[in-house]
Write a protein that holds these residues in place. Structure first.
Motif, PDB file in Angstrom:
ATOM      1  N   ASN A 137       1.234  -3.410   5.328  1.00  0.00           N
ATOM      2  CA  ASN A 137       2.252  -3.451   4.280  1.00  0.00           C
ATOM      3  C   ASN A 137       2.341  -4.844   3.661  1.00  0.00           C
ATOM      4  O   ASN A 137       3.296  -5.160   2.959  1.00  0.00           O
ATOM      5  CB  ASN A 137       3.614  -3.039   4.844  1.00  0.00           C
ATOM      6  N   HIS A 163       3.457  -5.889  -0.282  1.00  0.00           N
ATOM      7  CA  HIS A 163       3.953  -4.698  -0.958  1.00  0.00           C
ATOM      8  C   HIS A 163       4.955  -5.029  -2.054  1.00  0.00           C
ATOM      9  O   HIS A 163       5.174  -4.234  -2.958  1.00  0.00           O
ATOM     10  CB  HIS A 163       4.579  -3.733   0.050  1.00  0.00           C
ATOM     11  N   SER A 193       1.872   2.324   6.336  1.00  0.00           N
ATOM     12  CA  SER A 193       2.205   0.920   6.085  1.00  0.00           C
ATOM     13  C   SER A 193       3.613   0.540   6.549  1.00  0.00           C
ATOM     14  O   SER A 193       3.892  -0.630   6.764  1.00  0.00           O
ATOM     15  CB  SER A 193       2.055   0.603   4.591  1.00  0.00           C
ATOM     16  N   LYS A 239       0.708   1.895   0.336  1.00  0.00           N
ATOM     17  CA  LYS A 239       1.825   1.031   0.704  1.00  0.00           C
ATOM     18  C   LYS A 239       3.120   1.664   0.200  1.00  0.00           C
ATOM     19  O   LYS A 239       3.184   2.162  -0.930  1.00  0.00           O
ATOM     20  CB  LYS A 239       1.673  -0.366   0.101  1.00  0.00           C
TER      21      LYS A 239
END
Length: 394
Positions: A169, A172, A196, A214
């Motif tokens: 992640n 993001h 994620s 994500k």
């Protein structure tokens, strides 16, 4: 011959890469030399033999097998001319590996030819786990490999560690829109993903999951399931997690639950292990005043456009994550569908009266024949096995 022996991990990874390229006929001359060098070591020979066995389904799916081609391929990789006796390699091992490939060719190739000649559609030929990337390209996954997963721009989005996909992640907050990957699992296999947000998903055979690479702060966490999956959802009160299926959606904040919704079966359900989940009709938008909340140990079942709730034995719906088959008063036709997915076969039941029978049984290491013989003790029927097709008769 390049020197890789100082780094054991790199050495092992490189060997498996050579095995892959050997099967796909894409070895460079230098790599062919490396492989010949590796195979002089008895341990490497054994590893190669094990690799061929593990990849038999993949090998059959990637190319039409030919026993002659396989035989010549083994000769070539071992560096032996057609008419020259084997001197530098163990002839017994050479024969064993050749037999492995030739037997695979006969079994799969013979089945392919037989079905083609009879104009019967070839079934269960797609034995590959596939990952559809954001640009629509398809990547095949081998459960014994470990590698980095990159997107169409070459940017790392995650990593594969054998039968597990791990998504990151990182960064993001920089993304503006959701992009999706889709993981598809064939019959006879299972796979896992850590999304994620940290949510752990176990995917059953014959299933596919579409999910954001994500999760972004301005969106809820929505994933799309066809098949069966067990979810361990990472808690995030600000971003509900919803499993969207064809008929019924399951919305949670953080919990453990199982969702089953195969499109070829009229059997959509959610079973709660811990926490709380809300279920609602997929044709409607989420409305907290109209959803049905279920408690641990309960099952929400979608039937005839209604959602019914019942108390159940959780193990019956989660045992598959441990490789077990757990039937409790299950209808025979639904049992057969589970056996098809678990063993990657096609079962043709011509004795349709059995479909309404209910059976109970737990199986872990038993073969398909052993399971069918067990069922025969409860009700009389005959069955024949031809290739990957099982026919049940009165």
């Amino acid at each position: 011959m390049r020197k890789h022996t100082n780094n054991h991990h790199f050495f092992k990874t490189y060997m498996y890469n050579l095995y892959d390229k050997f099967l796909s006929d894409s070895l460079t001359p230098e790599e062919e030399e490396d492989l010949q060098f590796f195979l002089k070591d008895k341990k490497n020979k054994k590893a190669f033999e094990a690799y061929l066995r593990d990849l038999r389904d993949t090998y059959a799916a990637l190319q039409e097998p030919s026993s002659i081609q396989a035989y010549h391929k083994i000769k070539t990789v071992l560096g032996r001319p057609e008419n020259q006796p084997a001197k530098s390699f163990n002839i017994n091992w050479f024969k064993l590996v050749a037999i492995v490939l030739i037997s695979l060719s006969i079994s799969y190739g013979g089945y392919y030819i037989a079905t083609k000649q009879s104009e019967t559609p070839v079934i269960n030929t797609d034995h590959l786990i596939t990952l559809e990337l954001e640009d629509g390209s398809i990547k095949t996954l081998n459960e014994i490999n470990s590698e980095t997963i990159t997107n169409s721009k070459g940017k790392k989005v995650g990593a594969q560690k054998q039968n597990l996909l791990l998504y990151s992640n990182e960064g993001h907050h920089e993304e503006e829109k959701l992009v999706y990957n889709k993981l598809t699992i064939p019959y006879g296999k299972k796979f896992q993903i850590v999304l994620s947000d940290g949510t752990h998903v176990f995917l059953n055979a014959g299933s596919s999951l579409r999910y954001p690479v994500k999760f972004l702060d301005k969106f809820n966490r929505d994933v799309y399931l066809d098949g069966e999956a067990f979810f361990e959802v990472k808690k995030d009160a600000a971003h509900p997690f919803t499993v969207i299926t064809e008929k019924m959606n399951t919305r949670v904040l953080g919990t453990k639950f199982n969702v089953s919704s195969y499109k070829n079966e009229d059997n959509t359900s959610s079973v709660l292990v811990s926490g709380a989940i809300d279920v609602y009709n997929a044709s409607e938008n989420y409305n907290p005043n109209k959803t049905i909340r279920i408690k641990p140990g309960q099952r929400a079942h979608f039937q005839e456009n209604n959602i019914n709730v019942e108390q159940v034995n959780i193990l019956k719906y989660t045992a598959w994550t441990e490789g077990k088959l757990f039937f409790v008063e299950d209808r025979f036709d639904l049992i057969l569908k589970k056996l098809e997915r678990h063993f990657n076969v096609s079962i043709n039941n011509t004795y349709t009266a059995l479909n309404k029978e209910f059976l109970t049984g737990t199986f872990e290491t038993e073969s398909l024949s052993q399971i069918l013989k067990t069922f025969q003790t409860y009700m009389p029927f005959n069955y024949t096995i031809k290739g990957t097709t099982i026919t049940i008769t009165k």
